[in-house]
Design an enzyme around this catalytic site. Structure first.
Site, PDB file in Angstrom:
ATOM      1  N   GLN A 214       0.427   4.710  20.732  1.00  0.00           N
ATOM      2  CA  GLN A 214       0.590   5.231  19.369  1.00  0.00           C
ATOM      3  C   GLN A 214      -0.536   6.229  19.083  1.00  0.00           C
ATOM      4  O   GLN A 214      -1.629   6.092  19.634  1.00  0.00           O
ATOM      5  CB  GLN A 214       0.603   4.099  18.322  1.00  0.00           C
ATOM      6  CG  GLN A 214      -0.704   3.382  18.055  1.00  0.00           C
ATOM      7  CD  GLN A 214      -0.931   2.185  18.957  1.00  0.00           C
ATOM      8  OE1 GLN A 214      -0.643   2.228  20.134  1.00  0.00           O
ATOM      9  NE2 GLN A 214      -1.520   1.105  18.416  1.00  0.00           N
TER      10      GLN A 214
ATOM     11  N   SER B 252     -13.916   1.665  13.251  1.00  0.00           N
ATOM     12  CA  SER B 252     -14.986   0.682  13.048  1.00  0.00           C
ATOM     13  C   SER B 252     -14.846  -0.467  14.045  1.00  0.00           C
ATOM     14  O   SER B 252     -15.837  -0.916  14.633  1.00  0.00           O
ATOM     15  CB  SER B 252     -14.991   0.180  11.600  1.00  0.00           C
ATOM     16  OG  SER B 252     -13.680  -0.049  11.161  1.00  0.00           O
TER      17      SER B 252
ATOM     18  N   ARG C  39     -10.359  -1.363  10.619  1.00  0.00           N
ATOM     19  CA  ARG C  39      -9.760  -0.089  11.020  1.00  0.00           C
ATOM     20  C   ARG C  39     -10.188   0.249  12.442  1.00  0.00           C
ATOM     21  O   ARG C  39     -11.199  -0.236  12.936  1.00  0.00           O
ATOM     22  CB  ARG C  39     -10.178   1.023  10.040  1.00  0.00           C
ATOM     23  CG  ARG C  39      -9.406   0.941   8.748  1.00  0.00           C
ATOM     24  CD  ARG C  39      -9.674   2.101   7.824  1.00  0.00           C
ATOM     25  NE  ARG C  39     -10.740   1.835   6.887  1.00  0.00           N
ATOM     26  CZ  ARG C  39     -10.976   2.580   5.809  1.00  0.00           C
ATOM     27  NH1 ARG C  39     -10.234   3.621   5.556  1.00  0.00           N
ATOM     28  NH2 ARG C  39     -11.960   2.272   4.984  1.00  0.00           N
ATOM     29  N   VAL C  40      -9.424   1.102  13.068  1.00  0.00           N
ATOM     30  CA  VAL C  40      -9.591   1.245  14.511  1.00  0.00           C
ATOM     31  C   VAL C  40     -10.974   1.800  14.911  1.00  0.00           C
ATOM     32  O   VAL C  40     -11.580   1.321  15.877  1.00  0.00           O
ATOM     33  CB  VAL C  40      -8.420   2.066  15.118  1.00  0.00           C
ATOM     34  CG1 VAL C  40      -8.466   3.542  14.713  1.00  0.00           C
ATOM     35  CG2 VAL C  40      -8.386   1.918  16.609  1.00  0.00           C
TER      36      VAL C  40
ATOM     37  N   TYR D 187       0.836  -1.203   0.000  1.00  0.00           N
ATOM     38  CA  TYR D 187       0.000   0.000   0.000  1.00  0.00           C
ATOM     39  C   TYR D 187       0.874   1.259   0.000  1.00  0.00           C
ATOM     40  O   TYR D 187       0.713   2.134  -0.859  1.00  0.00           O
ATOM     41  CB  TYR D 187      -0.886  -0.037   1.242  1.00  0.00           C
ATOM     42  CG  TYR D 187      -1.889   1.090   1.372  1.00  0.00           C
ATOM     43  CD1 TYR D 187      -3.050   1.127   0.603  1.00  0.00           C
ATOM     44  CD2 TYR D 187      -1.691   2.100   2.303  1.00  0.00           C
ATOM     45  CE1 TYR D 187      -3.979   2.145   0.754  1.00  0.00           C
ATOM     46  CE2 TYR D 187      -2.621   3.122   2.464  1.00  0.00           C
ATOM     47  CZ  TYR D 187      -3.769   3.139   1.695  1.00  0.00           C
ATOM     48  OH  TYR D 187      -4.693   4.155   1.854  1.00  0.00           O
TER      49      TYR D 187
HETATM   50  P1  NAD Z   1     -12.758   1.691   0.811  1.00  0.00           P
HETATM   51  O1  NAD Z   1     -12.073   0.390   0.879  1.00  0.00           O
HETATM   52  O2  NAD Z   1     -14.029   1.861   1.552  1.00  0.00           O
HETATM   53  O3  NAD Z   1     -13.035   2.099  -0.696  1.00  0.00           O
HETATM   54  C1  NAD Z   1     -12.225   1.713  -1.762  1.00  0.00           C
HETATM   55  C2  NAD Z   1     -13.116   1.381  -2.935  1.00  0.00           C
HETATM   56  O4  NAD Z   1     -12.296   0.987  -4.041  1.00  0.00           O
HETATM   57  C3  NAD Z   1     -14.055   0.213  -2.649  1.00  0.00           C
HETATM   58  O5  NAD Z   1     -15.356   0.520  -3.082  1.00  0.00           O
HETATM   59  C4  NAD Z   1     -13.467  -0.949  -3.450  1.00  0.00           C
HETATM   60  O6  NAD Z   1     -14.408  -1.914  -3.832  1.00  0.00           O
HETATM   61  C5  NAD Z   1     -12.862  -0.192  -4.622  1.00  0.00           C
HETATM   62  N1  NAD Z   1     -11.805  -0.931  -5.288  1.00  0.00           N
HETATM   63  C6  NAD Z   1     -10.792  -1.630  -4.715  1.00  0.00           C
HETATM   64  N2  NAD Z   1     -10.030  -2.189  -5.668  1.00  0.00           N
HETATM   65  C7  NAD Z   1     -10.565  -1.832  -6.872  1.00  0.00           C
HETATM   66  C8  NAD Z   1     -10.242  -2.124  -8.225  1.00  0.00           C
HETATM   67  N3  NAD Z   1      -9.193  -2.868  -8.546  1.00  0.00           N
HETATM   68  N4  NAD Z   1     -11.027  -1.589  -9.184  1.00  0.00           N
HETATM   69  C9  NAD Z   1     -12.098  -0.846  -8.880  1.00  0.00           C
HETATM   70  N5  NAD Z   1     -12.463  -0.548  -7.629  1.00  0.00           N
HETATM   71  C10 NAD Z   1     -11.702  -1.037  -6.630  1.00  0.00           C
HETATM   72  O7  NAD Z   1     -11.695   2.798   1.281  1.00  0.00           O
HETATM   73  P2  NAD Z   1     -11.894   4.352   1.554  1.00  0.00           P
HETATM   74  O8  NAD Z   1     -11.600   4.590   2.971  1.00  0.00           O
HETATM   75  O9  NAD Z   1     -13.151   4.845   0.978  1.00  0.00           O
HETATM   76  O10 NAD Z   1     -10.655   4.933   0.728  1.00  0.00           O
HETATM   77  C11 NAD Z   1     -10.827   5.546  -0.537  1.00  0.00           C
HETATM   78  C12 NAD Z   1      -9.486   6.049  -1.033  1.00  0.00           C
HETATM   79  O11 NAD Z   1      -8.946   6.993  -0.115  1.00  0.00           O
HETATM   80  C13 NAD Z   1      -8.443   4.945  -1.190  1.00  0.00           C
HETATM   81  O12 NAD Z   1      -7.679   5.185  -2.346  1.00  0.00           O
HETATM   82  C14 NAD Z   1      -7.579   5.099   0.039  1.00  0.00           C
HETATM   83  O13 NAD Z   1      -6.267   4.661  -0.186  1.00  0.00           O
HETATM   84  C15 NAD Z   1      -7.646   6.593   0.275  1.00  0.00           C
HETATM   85  N6  NAD Z   1      -7.405   6.903   1.690  1.00  0.00           N
HETATM   86  C16 NAD Z   1      -8.382   6.684   2.626  1.00  0.00           C
HETATM   87  C17 NAD Z   1      -8.112   6.940   3.965  1.00  0.00           C
HETATM   88  C18 NAD Z   1      -9.138   6.739   5.048  1.00  0.00           C
HETATM   89  O14 NAD Z   1      -8.820   6.920   6.223  1.00  0.00           O
HETATM   90  N7  NAD Z   1     -10.366   6.378   4.738  1.00  0.00           N
HETATM   91  C19 NAD Z   1      -6.849   7.425   4.341  1.00  0.00           C
HETATM   92  C20 NAD Z   1      -5.899   7.601   3.358  1.00  0.00           C
HETATM   93  C21 NAD Z   1      -6.184   7.363   2.032  1.00  0.00           C
HETATM   94  N1  UDP Z   2      -5.678  -0.513  16.187  1.00  0.00           N
HETATM   95  C1  UDP Z   2      -5.972  -1.034  17.439  1.00  0.00           C
HETATM   96  N2  UDP Z   2      -7.005  -1.913  17.559  1.00  0.00           N
HETATM   97  C2  UDP Z   2      -7.785  -2.268  16.497  1.00  0.00           C
HETATM   98  C3  UDP Z   2      -7.498  -1.743  15.228  1.00  0.00           C
HETATM   99  C4  UDP Z   2      -6.422  -0.868  15.105  1.00  0.00           C
HETATM  100  O1  UDP Z   2      -5.305  -0.722  18.431  1.00  0.00           O
HETATM  101  O2  UDP Z   2      -8.718  -3.069  16.721  1.00  0.00           O
HETATM  102  C5  UDP Z   2      -4.582   0.436  16.066  1.00  0.00           C
HETATM  103  C6  UDP Z   2      -3.569   0.098  14.978  1.00  0.00           C
HETATM  104  O3  UDP Z   2      -2.575  -0.788  15.461  1.00  0.00           O
HETATM  105  C7  UDP Z   2      -3.015   1.486  14.659  1.00  0.00           C
HETATM  106  C8  UDP Z   2      -4.210   2.414  14.869  1.00  0.00           C
HETATM  107  O4  UDP Z   2      -5.117   1.682  15.703  1.00  0.00           O
HETATM  108  O5  UDP Z   2      -2.000   1.827  15.565  1.00  0.00           O
HETATM  109  C9  UDP Z   2      -4.924   2.805  13.585  1.00  0.00           C
HETATM  110  O6  UDP Z   2      -5.164   1.627  12.846  1.00  0.00           O
HETATM  111  P1  UDP Z   2      -5.990   1.603  11.490  1.00  0.00           P
HETATM  112  O7  UDP Z   2      -5.985   0.208  11.031  1.00  0.00           O
HETATM  113  O8  UDP Z   2      -7.299   2.262  11.688  1.00  0.00           O
HETATM  114  O9  UDP Z   2      -5.199   2.529  10.473  1.00  0.00           O
HETATM  115  P2  UDP Z   2      -3.672   2.904  10.222  1.00  0.00           P
HETATM  116  O10 UDP Z   2      -3.583   4.318  10.658  1.00  0.00           O
HETATM  117  O11 UDP Z   2      -2.768   2.040  11.020  1.00  0.00           O
HETATM  118  O12 UDP Z   2      -3.505   2.696   8.772  1.00  0.00           O
END
Ligand code: NAD
Ligand code: UDP
Length: 314
Positions: A207, A187, A184-185, A143
């Site tokens: 952290q 959810s 994710r933390v 990633y």
């Molecule tokens: P998410 O997993 O809910 O959404 C990602 C979407 O992309 C999903 O609907 C999935 O089905 C689709 N997808 C995955 N692989 C695919 C493929 N090969 N072709 C077409 N569709 C595909 O994640 P999100 O939290 O909504 O994140 C959206 C974007 O934002 C991502 O690019 C993620 O890296 C970026 N991002 C999110 C966060 C966050 O905290 N939510 C943080 C940093 C970056």
């Molecule tokens: N984490 C945790 N318990 C959980 C899920 C995540 O303590 O059930 C911690 C994880 O190790 C990280 C932080 O929460 O330090 C955020 O994790 P997340 O997976 O949401 O995203 P990240 O920022 O690590 O990509």
């Protein structure tokens, strides 16, 4: 305008599609439904300006569009580590395909990059000038390095082909439409508290992370795409209020007072960043943006959303 949102059925993408439709654009939502969900976009289906394409971004796409928001990519560590080779392909081949589409159609294209490009940072808070500390061979690398390579591609297409690009680096974002089991933390903690299961803190909980509510993210995404001052980024987007993971667990329990959950401590995953907090000076200066939704307010809405899953199960 005709706007393509890749990953449009995911957590962030579904909010973006909704907002773009509200602004009367034609929206094409592209998704392969790996982590996305039709429920997230169900309410948009009645809108004649909304269209869904089941497609994998690692394959080329030939359509006509004016703008592209490139979000397709699993974002939760559990999901992106499930098939790491595919994750790198989504980041890299996905970016190449969408940049190719932007080049052919002369569309403006925005990349959803991530704070993970900073890895386990030695600079705190993180500014856009910091190049990061990323392990190239660890379990998060598919990633982190994939997203870093996507940024490289965006800037090479900008320099080499004069593409109109935008790059935002998203810090931990949460809100309704998150997958309840995405690991994710936010959810995890909310679902665990609602189901009276143990709250699993990884490591000792010292952290830190900074949590941005999704509405604030959608605001900056659209400001960034449509800014007229030639600012292409990369720009950090996140809420600079920093919490330890232990503080987050306690806050969630405080907001779900009926929960009988207890906090337990589990092993910290490899390469888990110790601290993370965005410096958002650049976003403020260039876009006049800063987040407006504090954690407690955002958590309230998110908890209400997750309650629906638990109530259905009962
Ligand atoms: P998410 O997993 O809910 O959404 C990602 C979407 O992309 C999903 O609907 C999935 O089905 C689709 N997808 C995955 N692989 C695919 C493929 N090969 N072709 C077409 N569709 C595909 O994640 P999100 O939290 O909504 O994140 C959206 C974007 O934002 C991502 O690019 C993620 O890296 C970026 N991002 C999110 C966060 C966050 O905290 N939510 C943080 C940093 C970056
Ligand atoms: N984490 C945790 N318990 C959980 C899920 C995540 O303590 O059930 C911690 C994880 O190790 C990280 C932080 O929460 O330090 C955020 O994790 P997340 O997976 O949401 O995203 P990240 O920022 O690590 O990509």
């Amino acid at each position: 305008m005709k706007i393509l949102v890749t990953g449009g059925a995911g957590f962030v993408g579904s909010h973006l599609c909704k907002r773009l439709l509200k602004e009367d654009h034609e929206v094409i939502c592209l998704d392969n439904f790996f982590t996305g969900n039709k429920d997230n976009i169900l309410k948009l289906m009645d809108n004649k300006k909304f269209e869904v394409i089941r497609h994998d971004v690692t394959f080329p796409l030939y359509i006509e569009v004016d703008q592209i928001y490139n979000l397709a990519c699993p974002a939760s560590p559990v999901h992106y580590q499930f098939d790491p080779v595919q994750t790198t392909k989504v980041c890299v081949h996905g970016a190449i395909n969408m940049l190719g589409l932007a080049k052919r159609t002369k569309a403006k294209i925005l990349q959803a990059s991530t704070s993970e490009v900073y890895g386990d940072p030695e600079v705190h808070p993180q500014t856009e000038k910091y190049w990061g500390k990323v392990n190239p061979i660890g379990i998060r690398s598919c990633y982190d390095e994939g997203k870093r390579c996507a940024e490289t591609l965006f800037f090479d297409y900008y320099r080499q082909h004069k593409l109109d690009i935008r790059v935002i680096r998203i810090f931990n974002t949460y809100g309704p439409n998150m997958h309840p089991n995405d690991g994710r933390v936010i959810s995890n903690f909310i679902m665990q508290a609602l189901q009276n299961k143990n709250i699993t803190i990884y490591g000792d909980g010292s952290q830190t992370r900074s949590f941005q509510y999704v509405d604030d993210l959608i605001d900056i995404m659209m400001k960034m795409m449509n800014n007229k001052n030639g600012f292409i980024g990369p720009v950090n987007t996140g809420n600079p209020k920093e919490f330890t993971i232990k503080e987050l667990a306690e806050k969630v329990l405080e907001m779900i007072p009926e929960s009988k959950s207890k906090i337990i401590y589990e092993e910290l995953p490899q390469d888990d960043p110790k601290q993370r907090k965005p410096d958002i000076t650049l976003a403020k200066k260039e876009l006049g943006w800063e987040p407006t939704i504090p954690l407690e307010k955002g958590l309230k809405k998110t908890i209400a959303y997750f309650r629906k899953f638990v109530d259905v199960k009962k």
